[in-house]
Design a protein around this motif. Structure first.
Motif, PDB file in Angstrom:
ATOM      1  N   ASP A 158       0.631  -1.509  -0.281  1.00 30.49           N
ATOM      2  CA  ASP A 158      -0.042   0.005  -0.270  1.00 30.49           C
ATOM      3  C   ASP A 158       0.985   1.178   0.105  1.00 30.49           C
ATOM      4  N   GLY A 159       2.243   0.976  -0.283  1.00 29.46           N
ATOM      5  CA  GLY A 159       2.775   2.155  -0.509  1.00 29.46           C
ATOM      6  C   GLY A 159       2.218   2.953  -2.083  1.00 29.46           C
ATOM      7  N   SER A 160       3.081   4.422  -2.244  1.00 28.50           N
ATOM      8  CA  SER A 160       3.365   5.000  -3.305  1.00 28.50           C
ATOM      9  C   SER A 160       4.768   5.755  -3.758  1.00 28.50           C
ATOM     10  N   ILE A 161       4.927   5.920  -4.916  1.00 28.70           N
ATOM     11  CA  ILE A 161       5.910   6.665  -5.316  1.00 28.70           C
ATOM     12  C   ILE A 161       5.493   7.743  -5.929  1.00 28.70           C
ATOM     13  N   ASP A 162       5.440   8.595  -5.689  1.00 29.75           N
ATOM     14  CA  ASP A 162       4.855  10.246  -6.340  1.00 29.75           C
ATOM     15  C   ASP A 162       6.917  11.208  -6.399  1.00 29.75           C
ATOM     16  N   TYR A 163       5.950  12.024  -7.624  1.00 29.60           N
ATOM     17  CA  TYR A 163       7.082  12.981  -7.668  1.00 29.60           C
ATOM     18  C   TYR A 163       6.862  14.657  -7.523  1.00 29.60           C
ATOM     19  N   ILE A 164       7.351  15.122  -6.801  1.00 34.01           N
ATOM     20  CA  ILE A 164       6.723  16.849  -6.281  1.00 34.01           C
ATOM     21  C   ILE A 164       7.885  17.437  -6.569  1.00 34.01           C
ATOM     22  N   GLU A 165       7.402  18.681  -6.604  1.00 37.23           N
ATOM     23  CA  GLU A 165       8.822  20.055  -6.864  1.00 37.23           C
ATOM     24  C   GLU A 165       7.943  21.199  -6.286  1.00 37.23           C
ATOM     25  N   ASP A 166       8.766  21.917  -5.474  1.00 35.41           N
ATOM     26  CA  ASP A 166       7.764  22.790  -3.836  1.00 35.41           C
ATOM     27  C   ASP A 166       9.516  23.146  -4.081  1.00 35.41           C
ATOM     28  N   GLU A 167      10.037  24.426  -3.306  1.00 37.75           N
ATOM     29  CA  GLU A 167      10.688  25.626  -3.133  1.00 37.75           C
ATOM     30  C   GLU A 167      11.512  24.873  -2.477  1.00 37.75           C
ATOM     31  N   ASN A 168      11.789  23.531  -1.888  1.00 32.03           N
ATOM     32  CA  ASN A 168      13.026  23.240  -1.943  1.00 32.03           C
ATOM     33  C   ASN A 168      13.400  22.464  -2.736  1.00 32.03           C
ATOM     34  N   GLY A 169      12.739  22.194  -3.938  1.00 29.10           N
ATOM     35  CA  GLY A 169      13.494  21.732  -5.143  1.00 29.10           C
ATOM     36  C   GLY A 169      12.688  20.468  -5.605  1.00 29.10           C
ATOM     37  N   LYS A 170      12.839  19.312  -6.684  1.00 29.24           N
ATOM     38  CA  LYS A 170      11.693  18.564  -6.630  1.00 29.24           C
ATOM     39  C   LYS A 170      12.710  17.179  -6.790  1.00 29.24           C
TER      40      LYS A 170
END
Length: 105
Positions: free
Chosen positions: A74-86
């Motif tokens: 039940d895990g996940s792999i996501d891609y994030i982009e924010d002020e700290n990086g991506k």
């Protein structure tokens, strides 16, 4: 089942196409253990051993050792982009902290 979000799958597919390696799988591995629990890593891989489990999510082939699969459901792999990086973010709701240092709360 581990879910690769649509955003992560799109980033991975773009990366694989740019590298000319569309046939590679995304391997999930244990990168270390900290007081907050198991830390996971990701790598592109073209080899699957008999001790591996394979699955697919959003068109991305995932590979991991059987012992990881047992604790990473039940895990996940996501891609994030924010002020700290991506970057890619691996979430495993079953990987709780050990509770020994008191810093996990």
């Amino acid at each position: 089942m581990i879910e690769v979000t649509e955003k992560a799958a799109a980033e991975l597919k773009t990366l694989l196409e740019q590298e000319g390696k569309s046939d590679l799988a995304l391997r999930i591995f244990v990168a270390g253990v900290a007081c907050s629990g198991v830390q996971y890593g990701l790598a592109l891989d073209d080899e699957v051993s008999e001790d591996d489990v394979t699955m697919e999510s959003n068109g991305i082939k995932l590979v991991m050792a059987k012992d990881i699969e047992r604790s990473f459901t039940d895990g996940s792999i996501d891609y994030i982009e924010d002020e700290n990086g991506k970057g890619f973010l691996i979430r495993n709701p079953n990987a709780g902290g050990c509770g020994t240092c008191g810093g996990c709360h």
